[in-house]
Scaffold this active site. Sequence first.
Site, mmCIF file in Angstrom:
data_model
loop_
_atom_site.group_PDB
_atom_site.id
_atom_site.type_symbol
_atom_site.label_atom_id
_atom_site.label_comp_id
_atom_site.label_asym_id
_atom_site.label_seq_id
_atom_site.Cartn_x
_atom_site.Cartn_y
_atom_site.Cartn_z
ATOM 1 C CG HIS A 229 59.017 66.296 165.223
ATOM 2 N ND1 HIS A 229 59.282 65.401 165.871
ATOM 3 C CD2 HIS A 229 58.970 65.767 163.830
ATOM 4 C CE1 HIS A 229 59.498 63.927 165.405
ATOM 5 N NE2 HIS A 229 58.938 64.352 164.118
ATOM 6 C CG ASP B 49 56.278 66.032 156.210
ATOM 7 O OD1 ASP B 49 56.720 65.478 155.481
ATOM 8 O OD2 ASP B 49 55.740 65.808 157.134
HETATM 9 N N1 CMC Z 1 51.764 75.826 164.335
HETATM 10 C C1 CMC Z 1 51.339 76.912 165.278
HETATM 11 N N2 CMC Z 1 51.569 76.323 166.537
HETATM 12 C C2 CMC Z 1 51.940 74.981 166.657
HETATM 13 C C3 CMC Z 1 52.249 73.971 165.770
HETATM 14 C C4 CMC Z 1 52.605 74.747 164.286
HETATM 15 N N3 CMC Z 1 52.789 73.921 163.030
HETATM 16 N N4 CMC Z 1 52.825 72.836 166.112
HETATM 17 C C5 CMC Z 1 53.008 73.109 167.510
HETATM 18 N N5 CMC Z 1 52.033 74.295 167.894
HETATM 19 C C6 CMC Z 1 51.792 74.811 169.467
HETATM 20 C C7 CMC Z 1 50.629 73.951 169.843
HETATM 21 O O1 CMC Z 1 49.399 74.728 169.488
HETATM 22 C C8 CMC Z 1 51.023 73.931 171.162
HETATM 23 O O2 CMC Z 1 50.669 75.162 171.840
HETATM 24 P P1 CMC Z 1 50.199 75.501 173.273
HETATM 25 O O3 CMC Z 1 51.604 75.021 174.182
HETATM 26 O O4 CMC Z 1 49.943 76.714 173.673
HETATM 27 O O5 CMC Z 1 48.900 74.423 173.609
HETATM 28 C C9 CMC Z 1 52.768 73.789 171.151
HETATM 29 O O6 CMC Z 1 53.066 74.227 170.118
HETATM 30 C C10 CMC Z 1 53.091 72.404 171.684
HETATM 31 O O7 CMC Z 1 52.428 71.521 170.345
HETATM 32 P P2 CMC Z 1 51.823 70.176 170.410
HETATM 33 O O8 CMC Z 1 50.691 70.337 169.540
HETATM 34 O O9 CMC Z 1 51.287 69.906 171.865
HETATM 35 O O10 CMC Z 1 52.689 69.239 170.172
HETATM 36 P P3 CMC Z 1 52.777 67.769 169.565
HETATM 37 O O11 CMC Z 1 54.006 67.238 170.057
HETATM 38 O O12 CMC Z 1 51.275 67.195 170.247
HETATM 39 O O13 CMC Z 1 52.446 67.701 168.149
HETATM 40 C C11 CMC Z 1 52.991 68.148 165.540
HETATM 41 C C12 CMC Z 1 53.539 67.632 167.144
HETATM 42 C C13 CMC Z 1 53.921 67.591 164.623
HETATM 43 C C14 CMC Z 1 51.841 67.271 165.412
HETATM 44 C C15 CMC Z 1 52.421 69.515 165.623
HETATM 45 O O14 CMC Z 1 53.614 70.449 165.721
HETATM 46 C C16 CMC Z 1 51.688 69.747 164.224
HETATM 47 O O15 CMC Z 1 50.622 69.525 164.086
HETATM 48 N N6 CMC Z 1 52.705 70.268 163.343
HETATM 49 C C17 CMC Z 1 52.128 70.550 162.150
HETATM 50 C C18 CMC Z 1 51.978 69.106 161.010
HETATM 51 C C19 CMC Z 1 53.375 68.684 160.794
HETATM 52 O O16 CMC Z 1 54.030 69.301 160.078
HETATM 53 N N7 CMC Z 1 53.773 67.485 160.955
HETATM 54 C C20 CMC Z 1 54.777 66.765 160.373
HETATM 55 C C21 CMC Z 1 55.744 66.274 161.505
HETATM 56 S S1 CMC Z 1 57.102 65.702 160.893
HETATM 57 C C22 CMC Z 1 56.945 64.213 159.931
HETATM 58 C C23 CMC Z 1 56.152 63.299 160.428
HETATM 59 O O17 CMC Z 1 56.786 62.735 161.492
HETATM 60 O O18 CMC Z 1 55.230 62.640 160.147
#
Ligand code: CMC
Length: 429
Positions: A306, A364
């Site tokens: 998140h 989720d």
């Molecule tokens: N699985 C594996 N690695 C992950 C995941 C994951 N689900 N989420 C983040 N990471 C890694 C990402 O690759 C990054 O690695 P690095 O630092 O080596 O580049 C690090 O963790 C930080 O992640 P980020 O993508 O920069 O974080 P963000 O704040 O931009 O993204 C997120 C947050 C929710 C979009 C992302 O965690 C994700 O895509 N999760 C899966 C989709 C999901 O479950 N979304 C629902 C969110 S809760 C309900 C809502 O609000 O809608």
Amino acid sequence: MADKTAKLHLNGQNYDLPILSPTKGPNVLDIRKLYGQADVFTYDPGFTSTASCDSTITFIDGDKGELWYRGYPIEQLAAKSCYLEVCYLLLYGELPTEAQMDDFRARVTRHTMVHEQMHNFFRGFRRDAHPMATMVGVVGAMSAFYHDSTDVNDEWQREVAAIRLIAKLPTIAAMAYKYSIGQPFVYPQNDLDYASNFLNMCFSVPAEKYEVNPALARAMDRIFTLHADHEQNASTSTVRLAGSSGANPFACIAAGIACLWGPAHGGANQACLEMLREIGTVDRIPEYIAKAKDKSDPFKLMGFGHRVYKNFDPRATVMKESADEVLDLLGVGDNPTLQVAKELEKIALEDEYFIEKKLYPNVDFYSGIILEAMGFPTSMFTPIFALSRTVGWIAQWKEMIGDPQNKIGRPRQLYVGSDRRDYVDLKAR
Ligand code: CMC
């Protein structure tokens, strides 16, 4: 709000940036005058360090894993309140008295039917359309059906639009579902509570009597409550941005639904369940964990991580308890998807990669399991999120419109394209 300033030294000049203090959370540097004074922009793609507005509605402490609506912790609201009371709280700022609650409930209940001509509108969609696609279209079309509540400068019209949206979204979501499976639309029933009415509109058919299970209605209501608002997330910011131009509320909420659909946001509940099914058995989990950790593989563990929560998502804690209750109630506690989910959660929480990056299960991760057990197809998961979040979008939109400081949202950019160049005729290229 600003009693201190930060100093910026740039090109030999000093600039004072007021430091704003919130009720809770980190201080905020006020850079509103920066461009005018210093001729520089700030750069923050994805708004990871930028507050786009001030708000009194929802507070999240991502490090502690806390979520409050108007100051009330989500755990207390999920345990003691109900969705319609939470709607009142989000919209008007305080918990209602009994009389206020009765009045609010009556107003919402009396607005649950949609204009009869909207039925024809549904029939224009292909049967196999995703219900989110249908909802984006139908909610957008509400501005063509309810002209008398589209003037954003009229407080009374804003209020009527808010009630209409909260009341009709379950009806529209249920109609999108019924249409996709070829069953007749079921009209709302005013003697049912909000969640029971939604379940009835989704699962009853004219040919057979359908009794809503009160325990499932309670679980449904809790899902609505947990999704009701989440401060300035992507879809809420979309609603605010759309609304900042003066667009009507139905158009703004349609924009929010479109944004919510993405798999990184509300679409994650569908993507998560599909992922759990694809994993299929517990022995395949390590393969998927390895994929999630592999930088060259775009795969992410859906339902994990998140932007704000760097500790457990408090909604996930409540949702997990609810999942156990619902599956026990329905006698499907040994459901293979749930087994995979539980094992995946355990392995991921012990894995160095997930610990170091503070990736915990989010709301989720569990909601899809409950919704599936209740009988919803995966395509309905995100529409249910959308109908629950409508009150949050509306509360945030109303707050913005009522704010005298409201300006059209207009971010700037760091231009990295080509410098000025002259057009070359087609034949000369
Ligand atoms: N699985 C594996 N690695 C992950 C995941 C994951 N689900 N989420 C983040 N990471 C890694 C990402 O690759 C990054 O690695 P690095 O630092 O080596 O580049 C690090 O963790 C930080 O992640 P980020 O993508 O920069 O974080 P963000 O704040 O931009 O993204 C997120 C947050 C929710 C979009 C992302 O965690 C994700 O895509 N999760 C899966 C989709 C999901 O479950 N979304 C629902 C969110 S809760 C309900 C809502 O609000 O809608």
